[in-house]
Design an enzyme around this catalytic site. Structure first.
Site, mmCIF file in Angstrom:
data_model
loop_
_atom_site.group_PDB
_atom_site.id
_atom_site.type_symbol
_atom_site.label_atom_id
_atom_site.label_comp_id
_atom_site.label_asym_id
_atom_site.label_seq_id
_atom_site.Cartn_x
_atom_site.Cartn_y
_atom_site.Cartn_z
ATOM 1 C CG PHE A 133 -9.557 -74.090 -100.581
ATOM 2 C CD1 PHE A 133 -8.653 -73.061 -100.764
ATOM 3 C CD2 PHE A 133 -10.865 -73.772 -100.239
ATOM 4 C CE1 PHE A 133 -9.046 -71.721 -100.621
ATOM 5 C CE2 PHE A 133 -11.264 -72.443 -100.080
ATOM 6 C CZ PHE A 133 -10.358 -71.421 -100.280
ATOM 7 C CG ASP A 218 -14.100 -78.952 -96.133
ATOM 8 O OD1 ASP A 218 -15.265 -78.809 -96.552
ATOM 9 O OD2 ASP A 218 -13.264 -78.033 -96.126
ATOM 10 C CE LYS A 247 -17.630 -74.229 -102.142
ATOM 11 N NZ LYS A 247 -17.186 -72.897 -102.547
#
Ligand SMILES: Cc1ncc(COP(=O)(O)O)c(C=O)c1O
Length: 389
Positions: A133, A218, A247
């Protein structure tokens, strides 16, 4: 109160989110309160954006101080906070990642990585992983595997392919002379909390080096202490060429960055950009975040608490649990049943948690969570599963 908020928000929201019937209005540490004053232990952790917990005094102070000084300042000018942050990031990141493109979210950080990989190699093909993702914008979505996120938006960006995660032979076969980058996660978070096999991760790095391909790791979800190291790359000695982060990097304020290594080469002026990228407000919060990570030793706290949490979860005797897995405080409990009703039951008992796919219960508590709260989370999961099974 709650109903009024729900009615007002529902009338005007886009509709893309399946919302829970709760209005969260306040947070402190690893606790959240709804509009009725009910208290919850937070294992959603802002979907990974709240590693420092809610209302951390260092972040509150950094944001309020900077807000009175300068909030916005495009990158056509230099700025004191931004300069300090760029230096601090280069110092904290895996070796070689001494430059950064600052942006506002994880998907944007991934977009930047894809663009810089294409620029730096003159090649276009990107190999990503099944169950990976990487975000919802068109480039990041093209790297994301989940068909239900991709299908409605086809045709996506051309030039992406996917190999099974942890299958080095398949990766080897997929890299060609036109492969700009391999894009992977050290732990697949959204994909079900699946751990990368060290041989696969290091093998991917070796293949990239041999073939003139760049390695993009990532760390949007795994970064900022979540897995028990500041960046999950550190567990394996990985040295990516490009590393998207976001985040928790600014203590919960929207911010992302793509860290850039030497194999990418120089990046031309005007080739990419972002109005809000590198704004002093987010930079001040990000600087304070790195400082809190060090001062409160949060990566090693996540390592210890994560080991404790996994051990306690494994001790639950329930026929509904298939497997407990994780790294640090990125923890998944794979169930033999759908996770949604379990999440609803936990919420009714005062614990907020996340899914990762249809059957995995994902726990992303703030790294500042107290061990006694984690005990309560495990007890609550145990009771909830018992009432089901
Ligand atoms: C590994 C990974 N990359 C990228 C993203 C996208 O981040 P954002 O939602 O900030 O665009 C996410 C979001 O969950 C993620 O987990």
């Amino acid at each position: 109160m709650t109903q009024d908020i729900i009615t007002l928000e529902s009338a005007h929201t886009s509709g893309v989110y399946p919302k829970r019937p709760l209005a969260i209005v306040r947070g402190k540490g690893a606790r959240l309160w709804d509009a009725e004053g009910n208290e919850y232990i937070d294992c959603v952790g802002g979907q990974g954006a709240a590693n420092l917990g809610h209302a951390h005094p260092a972040i509150v102070s950094a944001i309020s101080q900077q807000a009175g000084q300068l909030i916005t300042c495009p990158e056509i000018f230099y700025n004191d906070r931004r300069a300090e942050l760029l230096a601090a990031l280069a110092n904290a990141a895996p070796a070689g990642l001494s430059r950064a493109f600052l942006c506002n979210s994880g998907a944007e950080a991934v977009e930047a990585a894809i663009k810089f990989a294409r620029l730096g190699t003159g090649r276009s093909h990107i190999v990503a992983c099944m169950r990976g993702f990487h975000g919802r914008t068109m480039g990041a979505l093209s790297a994301t595997w989940e068909p239900k996120y991709r299908k409605p938006f086809e045709p996506l960006v051309p030039g992406f392919s996917h190999v099974p995660y942890n299958d080095l032979a398949a990766l080897d076969a997929a890299i060609t002379d036109s492969t700009a980058a391999v894009l992977l996660e050290v732990v697949q978070g959204e994909g079900g909390v699946r751990l990368g096999d060290p041989a696969f991760l290091l093998g991917a790095q070796r293949l990239c080096r041999e073939r003139g391909t760049l390695l993009i790791v990532d760390e949007v979800q795994t970064g900022y202490g979540r897995t028990g190291a500041l960046f999950a790359c550190e567990h394996h000695g990985l040295e990516p060429d490009l590393m998207p982060i976001a985040k928790s990097m600014a203590g919960g304020l929207p911010m992302g960055a793509c860290l850039i290594g030497p194999r990418v080469g120089p990046i031309e002026k005007m080739i990419h950009g972002s109005t809000f990228g590198g704004n002093p407000l987010a930079c001040a919060a990000a600087l304070a975040t790195l400082q809190v990570m060090v001062d409160e030793n949060l990566p090693s706290r996540a390592a210890h608490l994560g080991a404790f949490l996994q051990e306690r979860l494994r001790s639950i005797r329930s026929p509904l649990i298939r497997e407990v897995r994780g790294l640090g405080l990125l923890v998944g409990v794979e169930l033999k049943t759908k996770v949604t009703p379990i999440l609803q039951g936990l919420q009714a008992r005062g614990v907020l948690a996340l899914p990762a796919g249809a059957t995995v219960l994902r726990l992303l508590p703030p790294l500042v969570i107290e061990p006694s709260d984690l005990e309560r989370v495990v007890d609550t999961i145990e009771s909830e599963l018992a009432s089901f099974g």
